[in-house]
Design an enzyme around this catalytic site. Structure first.
Site, short mmCIF file in Angstrom:
data_model
loop_
_atom_site.label_atom_id
_atom_site.label_comp_id
_atom_site.label_asym_id
_atom_site.label_seq_id
_atom_site.Cartn_x
_atom_site.Cartn_y
_atom_site.Cartn_z
N LEU A 144 0.81 -1.21 0.00
CA LEU A 144 0.00 0.00 0.00
C LEU A 144 0.84 1.26 0.00
CD1 LEU A 144 -2.08 -2.20 0.89
CD2 LEU A 144 -3.11 -0.48 2.37
N THR B 103 9.13 6.92 -5.49
CA THR B 103 8.51 6.05 -4.49
C THR B 103 7.52 5.10 -5.14
OG1 THR B 103 8.73 7.72 -2.75
CG2 THR B 103 7.07 6.01 -2.42
N TYR C 122 0.89 10.68 -11.16
CA TYR C 122 0.47 9.59 -10.27
C TYR C 122 -0.16 8.46 -11.08
CZ TYR C 122 -2.05 7.20 -6.50
OH TYR C 122 -2.55 6.26 -5.63
N LYS D 141 1.37 4.60 -11.37
CA LYS D 141 0.59 3.43 -10.98
C LYS D 141 0.35 2.50 -12.17
CE LYS D 141 -0.43 2.91 -7.26
NZ LYS D 141 0.39 2.36 -6.15
#
Length: 324
Positions: A74, A93, A147, A151
């Site tokens: 997560l 990250t 983002y 992903k």
């Protein structure tokens, strides 16, 4: 089951840790505490160990993964404000962190649940987005879409590890998970609006307010994460998790005012004022969760009003103050 939860001190991660411990599992939690808080986690649970560290530390992640049977990945940089202000760090990250987790899980023969996002679908406004629907994303030169891009790479990496190296993994696309412990300071809309209402400040609605979203309670999402991680026959696929109860952001603000009893008004703010130049938004995002329902019987039980009340109750109890 022995589980590792990355991002354990965050909003969803901390609820997941609680659920796993309640179900009798042993849990290791890792978090760099950049947005999560140690106070979200159990203090002295016999079957829980917390490690402060980052998923960018490949050696640390490998050591932790070697101790468990399943990883709930997560950990991620999330929130519009975080992505806008710390874009490079967020990209590293979200991509390299996932790469470290997948590589270690493969070498240790450990199953992985990778938390992805409805941002994957970008500007696709179809009502009832299915896992096979196309991505319609803006320019990669615009921070808004970094983002989603990161992903998407995470998902591609996961599928490649499954197909080419035999990794046992499932991808979960989360649609606006909300509830207690979620902070509004990183751009999450419900806790931000609730905080403004409780402090009798005008509720700020970005853009036209006609954007439509669906919100799902974290307590409906977390059990589904556990079931998907345990469903070993579910491998190499993506699964939507979210509610299909639609609401415009302007209507959401009105409901927050009604449920808080606040006398605050509503003001609109342009995206440029809120996020800076070049920000793009999408007008509608509604999931189709048929796959989750067929695989694990997923059916959200809590309504939007239940979610708002839960956030109100927590913020009232903890007297949270958010300046945004």
């Amino acid at each position: 089951m022995r589980a590792l939860v990355t991002g354990a001190a965050g909003f969803i991660g901390s609820h997941l840790v609680e659920r796993l411990l309640a179900d009798g599992h042993a849990v290791i939690g890792v978090d760099d505490l950049s947005t999560g808080g140690r106070a979200n986690l159990p203090g002295h649970a016999a079957e829980f160990r917390f490690v402060q560290g980052t998923v960018l530390d490949a050696s640390l992640i490998d050591d932790l993964v070697s101790e468990v049977d399943v990883v709930f990945h997560l950990a991620a940089a999330v929130g519009a404000f975080v992505i806008q202000e710390r874009t490079l760090r967020s990209l590293l990250t979200n991509v390299h962190g996932t790469e470290n987790v997948l590589d270690s899980a493969h070498r240790n023969g450990v199953r992985v649940l990778v938390a992805s996002t409805s941002e994957i679908y970008g500007k696709n406004t179809k009502v009832g987005l299915t896992e096979s629907d196309d991505r319609l994303v803006g320019s990669p030169l615009k921070t808004r879409w970094t983002y989603s891009e990161a992903k998407a790479i995470d998902e591609s990496l996961t599928c490649s590890y499954v197909r080419e190296l035999g990794l046992d993994a499932v991808i979960v696309r989360l649609f606006n998970t909300v509830g207690p412990r979620q902070s509004g300071r990183y751009g999450m809309v419900i806790p931000r609006l609730v905080n403004q209402a409780l402090h009798e400040r005008p509720l700020t609605v970005f853009g036209t307010g006609r954007q439509v979203r669906c919100f799902c309670h974290v307590q409906d999402v977390v059990p589904a994460l556990v079931r998907l991680a345990q469903a070993r026959e579910v491998n190499g696929i993506a699964v939507n998790l979210g509610s299909t109860e639609q609401v415009s952001i302007l209507e959401l603000a009105t409901r927050v005012l009604e449920l808080t009893g606040s006398g605050s008004g509503i003001v609109k703010m342009s995206y440029e004022e809120a996020y800076g130049a070049g920000y793009e938004d999408l007008q509608r995002r509604v999931p189709d969760c048929t796959r989750a329902r067929e695989l694990i019987g997923f059916r959200p039980e809590r309504t939007l009003d239940d979610i708002i009340r839960a956030v109100i109750d927590e913020q009232t109890r903890t007297a949270q103050v958010v300046t945004a």
